[in-house]
Design an enzyme around this catalytic site. Structure first.
Site, PDB file in Angstrom:
ATOM      1  N   ARG A   1      15.447  31.434  48.646  1.00 45.51           N
ATOM      2  CA  ARG A   1      14.943  30.232  49.300  1.00 45.51           C
ATOM      3  C   ARG A   1      14.231  30.544  50.610  1.00 45.51           C
ATOM      4  O   ARG A   1      13.343  29.826  51.020  1.00 45.51           O
ATOM      5  CB  ARG A   1      16.130  29.313  49.650  1.00 45.51           C
ATOM      6  CG  ARG A   1      16.679  28.515  48.533  1.00 45.51           C
ATOM      7  CD  ARG A   1      15.901  27.217  48.426  1.00 45.51           C
ATOM      8  NE  ARG A   1      16.204  26.565  47.175  1.00 45.51           N
ATOM      9  CZ  ARG A   1      17.071  25.575  47.036  1.00 45.51           C
ATOM     10  NH1 ARG A   1      17.724  25.143  48.075  1.00 45.51           N
ATOM     11  NH2 ARG A   1      17.264  25.036  45.861  1.00 45.51           N
TER      12      ARG A   1
ATOM     13  N   GLU B   1      19.021  27.227  53.892  1.00 43.80           N
ATOM     14  CA  GLU B   1      18.777  28.658  54.082  1.00 43.80           C
ATOM     15  C   GLU B   1      17.462  28.918  54.808  1.00 43.80           C
ATOM     16  O   GLU B   1      17.355  29.834  55.621  1.00 43.80           O
ATOM     17  CB  GLU B   1      18.789  29.380  52.726  1.00 43.80           C
ATOM     18  CG  GLU B   1      20.171  29.516  52.091  1.00 43.80           C
ATOM     19  CD  GLU B   1      20.646  28.274  51.361  1.00 43.80           C
ATOM     20  OE1 GLU B   1      19.868  27.289  51.270  1.00 43.80           O
ATOM     21  OE2 GLU B   1      21.792  28.264  50.874  1.00 43.80           O
TER      22      GLU B   1
ATOM     23  N   LYS C   1      36.978  14.252  47.100  1.00 43.50           N
ATOM     24  CA  LYS C   1      36.985  15.523  46.376  1.00 43.50           C
ATOM     25  C   LYS C   1      38.426  15.869  45.999  1.00 43.50           C
ATOM     26  O   LYS C   1      39.330  15.722  46.832  1.00 43.50           O
ATOM     27  CB  LYS C   1      36.404  16.612  47.294  1.00 43.50           C
ATOM     28  CG  LYS C   1      35.709  17.729  46.598  1.00 43.50           C
ATOM     29  CD  LYS C   1      34.814  18.473  47.586  1.00 43.50           C
ATOM     30  CE  LYS C   1      34.141  19.633  46.913  1.00 43.50           C
ATOM     31  NZ  LYS C   1      33.047  20.187  47.704  1.00 43.50           N
TER      32      LYS C   1
HETATM   33  N1  TPP Z   1      22.897  27.139  48.770  1.00 41.61           N
HETATM   34  C1  TPP Z   1      22.142  26.766  47.720  1.00 41.61           C
HETATM   35  C2  TPP Z   1      20.651  26.765  47.841  1.00 41.61           C
HETATM   36  N2  TPP Z   1      22.691  26.399  46.565  1.00 41.61           N
HETATM   37  C3  TPP Z   1      24.017  26.415  46.415  1.00 41.61           C
HETATM   38  N3  TPP Z   1      24.521  26.088  45.219  1.00 41.61           N
HETATM   39  C4  TPP Z   1      24.853  26.789  47.488  1.00 41.61           C
HETATM   40  C5  TPP Z   1      24.248  27.158  48.652  1.00 41.61           C
HETATM   41  C6  TPP Z   1      26.360  26.896  47.331  1.00 41.61           C
HETATM   42  N4  TPP Z   1      26.984  25.579  47.140  1.00 41.61           N
HETATM   43  C7  TPP Z   1      27.324  25.143  45.914  1.00 41.61           C
HETATM   44  S1  TPP Z   1      27.991  23.633  45.944  1.00 41.61           S
HETATM   45  C8  TPP Z   1      27.876  23.547  47.612  1.00 41.61           C
HETATM   46  C9  TPP Z   1      27.294  24.697  48.135  1.00 41.61           C
HETATM   47  C10 TPP Z   1      27.042  24.965  49.568  1.00 41.61           C
HETATM   48  C11 TPP Z   1      28.384  22.346  48.334  1.00 41.61           C
HETATM   49  C12 TPP Z   1      27.814  21.115  47.755  1.00 41.61           C
HETATM   50  O1  TPP Z   1      28.288  20.002  48.432  1.00 41.61           O
HETATM   51  P1  TPP Z   1      27.947  18.577  47.864  1.00 41.61           P
HETATM   52  O2  TPP Z   1      26.525  18.522  47.469  1.00 41.61           O
HETATM   53  O3  TPP Z   1      28.401  17.589  48.862  1.00 41.61           O
HETATM   54  O4  TPP Z   1      28.773  18.482  46.529  1.00 41.61           O
HETATM   55  P2  TPP Z   1      30.359  18.374  46.348  1.00 41.61           P
HETATM   56  O5  TPP Z   1      30.805  19.712  45.889  1.00 41.61           O
HETATM   57  O6  TPP Z   1      30.962  17.994  47.660  1.00 41.61           O
HETATM   58  O7  TPP Z   1      30.542  17.340  45.314  1.00 41.61           O
END
Ligand code: TPP
Length: 626
Positions: A396, A368, A283
């Site tokens: 959710r 969630e 990242k």
């Molecule tokens: N909960 C839900 C249901 N949807 C969301 N978008 C989020 C929380 C907030 N959120 C957005 S991106 C993320 C979170 C918790 C992290 C995603 O991590 P990953 O899938 O590993 O992607 P990366 O950003 O590391 O590429």
């Protein structure tokens, strides 16, 4: 000089490039991302991490015939760049400008525009089934992060995707080891063991060394052989998990090495059934301030210096800060208070609590639903959980809050950050649903603080409720000035009183706006009482009584109009046979685009000026004023 990037108008342009050009292109994309996102803010870290991966995907597959679904969609900037939307980055996430997520209205290359996580594999499953039924050729590709993989929907989808070996679904796990913070839990451990998976030789070595380390003398030989076998099995086990599910596994591959990536994707493409490609990425790759950013590797930034990464518009004290401090204070006083986040420790303000009370803090992953039922379990076990979550993501976990917490009369406090209009993240992030869905839960208590002091106070009241769920909601914004009450009637705070023509009821952070609107109305000779109900559910009886002594009741809330606070108060007035007319000002029940919070509220008529104007018009029409 025309850069390579400027010559890319669609995926076909990528397919013509040689290795050296691809390398140059990826460098240019990274520079472009830093340059543009540093001006507008946005998801910088995740996109810097998927530059090679996205280019490789568009070279190997044929979007949009082979749809590429990005989970959550915050990492789709590179995809936008290579599908002809480079110009859109000047007004990324601005009102009227390009969305920060995929958007079906922007491009045929975008499959979906819902930024709630862990959905990509389900979309892919459906798309692959549709292809099969329609007799259309081609693949479906889903790109899912290790963070998103912690969400239960992914596993429901994998269960289904694996069920049919003829549907060519290519699942690319973009494994950077992080959600915002490092991804946690058994699955994360599992992926990291895959990441470190030894090559075949090392597997053999491990088996051999297990054999050597086992003292053969004094032990039967089969024990030594068994240990050797276990060594080999352990080393291969991680891969086996996906394969045991019935999915072919390719990887791990270096997600920044274009040739390796392409060859892995080609193999996946030719496989002809469901397959996982495990790509290890970093990242923030290529931008030192992001790579070295400990908290979240610049998952989402505001406006920053493009060289140093320094935040150029540091926010003032926010509602999140106030919650964070208040919860730590409560944590010192009450050993039974525990905190839960669904992978958003920093953004929801739980960092400080996690630091102060590490053993009473749980990051459950992007889960969630699990968070709420696990909270119910903690409450049944005698603790008081505080679940901090963005308002939109509570959707959710509605059933869990209803059936697992409320039905069992458990004291769980849910803290809804980003309630109401959020701003640049757009339709799927506006927290405009919570008041409508919470209002139907028997026994629930919901508070909307109007300033820092009432947030601290209401949070204390919430954690004191031990026989029902309690909720606190506040927006994504800096916290405004203190709005002291003239008096408290029951639980209702009277903020201003100049007459009994209009009862203006403001929900939470809109108190300041209500006071300004009242000033405008008073200037026209209209007497106004401005009140903050503090607790909006259960409906305060005193509010109903106050309404009876006014000529017009107007509610103002930062939530969806349907089933919102205004309609709940109208029902309460009907129940009490209070005949005073009520008018409600709220967010129209549609999906609202991105823009600054103030801009979106203004589009919805939620400004002091609009409120004053509408009250005057209603009063004139209803003929109920002096
Ligand atoms: N909960 C839900 C249901 N949807 C969301 N978008 C989020 C929380 C907030 N959120 C957005 S991106 C993320 C979170 C918790 C992290 C995603 O991590 P990953 O899938 O590993 O992607 P990366 O950003 O590391 O590429």
């Amino acid at each position: 000089m025309v850069t390579l990037l400027e010559s890319v108008h669609g995926p076909a342009d990528l397919k013509r490039m040689d290795d050296a050009q691809l390398k140059q292109l990826c460098d240019e994309i990274r520079r472009f991302l830093v340059d543009k996102v540093s001006r507008t803010g946005g998801h910088l870290g995740p996109n810097l991490g998927v530059v090679e991966l996205t280019v490789a995907l568009h070279r190997v597959f044929d979007s949009p015939q082979d749809p590429i679904v990005f989970d959550t969609g915050h990492q789709s900037y590179v995809h936008k760049i290579v599908t002809g939307r480079r110009d859109g980055f000047d007004d990324l996430r601005q009102q009227g400008g390009m969305s920060g997520y995929p958007s079906r209205s922007e491009s045929a290359h975008d499959v979906q525009g819902n930024s709630h996580a862990s959905t990509a594999l389900s979309y892919a499953d459906g798309l692959a089934k549709a292809k099969q039924l329609n007799g259309t050729n081609g693949h479906v590709v889903a790109v899912v992060g290790d963070g998103a993989l912690t969400g239960g929907m992914c596993w429901e989808a994998l269960n289904n995707i694996a069920a049919d070996k003829t549907r060519p679904v290519v699942i690319v796990v973009n494994d950077n080891g992080r959600s915002y913070s490092p991804t946690i839990g058994g699955l994360a451990d599992h992926l990291s063991s895959l990441r470190l998976r030894p090559g075949y030789e090392r597997v053999l070595e491990k088996g051999k060394s297990a054999l050597q380390q086992t003292p053969i003398f004094g032990k039967p030989l089969y024990a030594a052989l068994h240990a050797a076998k276990r060594g080999i099995k352990d080393a291969l086990a991680p891969q086996a998990m996906f394969e045991d599910l019935g999915l072919k596994y390719i990887g791990p591959v270096d997600g920044h090495d274009m040739a390796t990536l392409e060859s892995a994707l080609q193999r996946a493409k030719s496989f002809g059934g469901p397959v996982i490609v495990h790509a290890v990425t970093r990242k923030g790759m290529g931008f030192a301030p992001a790579e070295n950013h400990e908290a979240d590797q610049m998952h989402a930034t505001g406006v920053i210096d493009p060289i140093t990464g320094e935040n150029l518009k540091p926010s003032k004290r926010t509602w999140t800060h106030v919650f964070s401090d208040s919860l730590v204070e409560i944590g010192h006083e009450r050993q039974d208070v525990v905190a839960i986040t669904a992978a958003m420790q920093g953004p929801t303000g739980l960092d400080a609590f996690a630091k102060a009370f590490p053993s009473r803090f749980y990051d459950v992953g992007i889960a969630e639903q699990h968070a709420l039922t696990s909270a119910a379990g903690l409450a049944i076990g005698g603790l008081h959980p505080v679940v901090a979550v963005y308002a939109t993501f509570l959707n959710r976990a509605f059933d869990q809050l209803l059936m697992d917490v409320a039905l069992h009369e458990q004291g769980v406090t849910v803290v809804l950050d980003r309630a109401g209009v959020t701003g640049p993240d757009g339709a799927s992030h506006h927290g405009m649903w919570d008041m409508s869905i919470l209002g139907v839960i028997p026994g629930i208590h919901v508070a909307a603080p109007r300033d820092a002091g009432t947030l601290a106070e209401e949070l204390r009241e919430a954690v004191a409720i031990s026989d029902a769920p309690s909720v606190i909601r506040y927006p994504k914004a800096s916290v405004g000035p203190d709005l002291p009450a003239l008096e408290r009637v029951g639980c209702v705070d009277v903020l201003r009183r100049s007459g009994d023509d209009v009862l203006l009821v403001t929900v939470g952070a809109l108190g300041e706006l209500g006071l300004e609107a009242a000033q405008r109305l008073e200037d026209q000779g209209i007497g106004v009482t401005v009140v903050d109900p503090r607790w909006i559910y259960p409906m305060p009886a005193d509010l109903v009584e106050m309404a009876a002594s006014h000529k017009l009741v107007v509610t103002v809330e930062d939530g969806g109009r349907h089933g919102g606070f205004g309609s709940a108060l109208a029902a309460a007035l009907r129940d009490a046979d209070v005949e005073v007319p009520l008018r409600d000002i709220a967010l129209p029940q549609r999906f609202h685009d991105h823009g600054e919070r103030g801009e979106v509220l203004a589009l919805c008529g939620i400004t002091a000026q609009d409120v004053a104007r509408r009250v005057t018009e209603w009063a004139a029409r209803l003929d109920c004023l002096p």
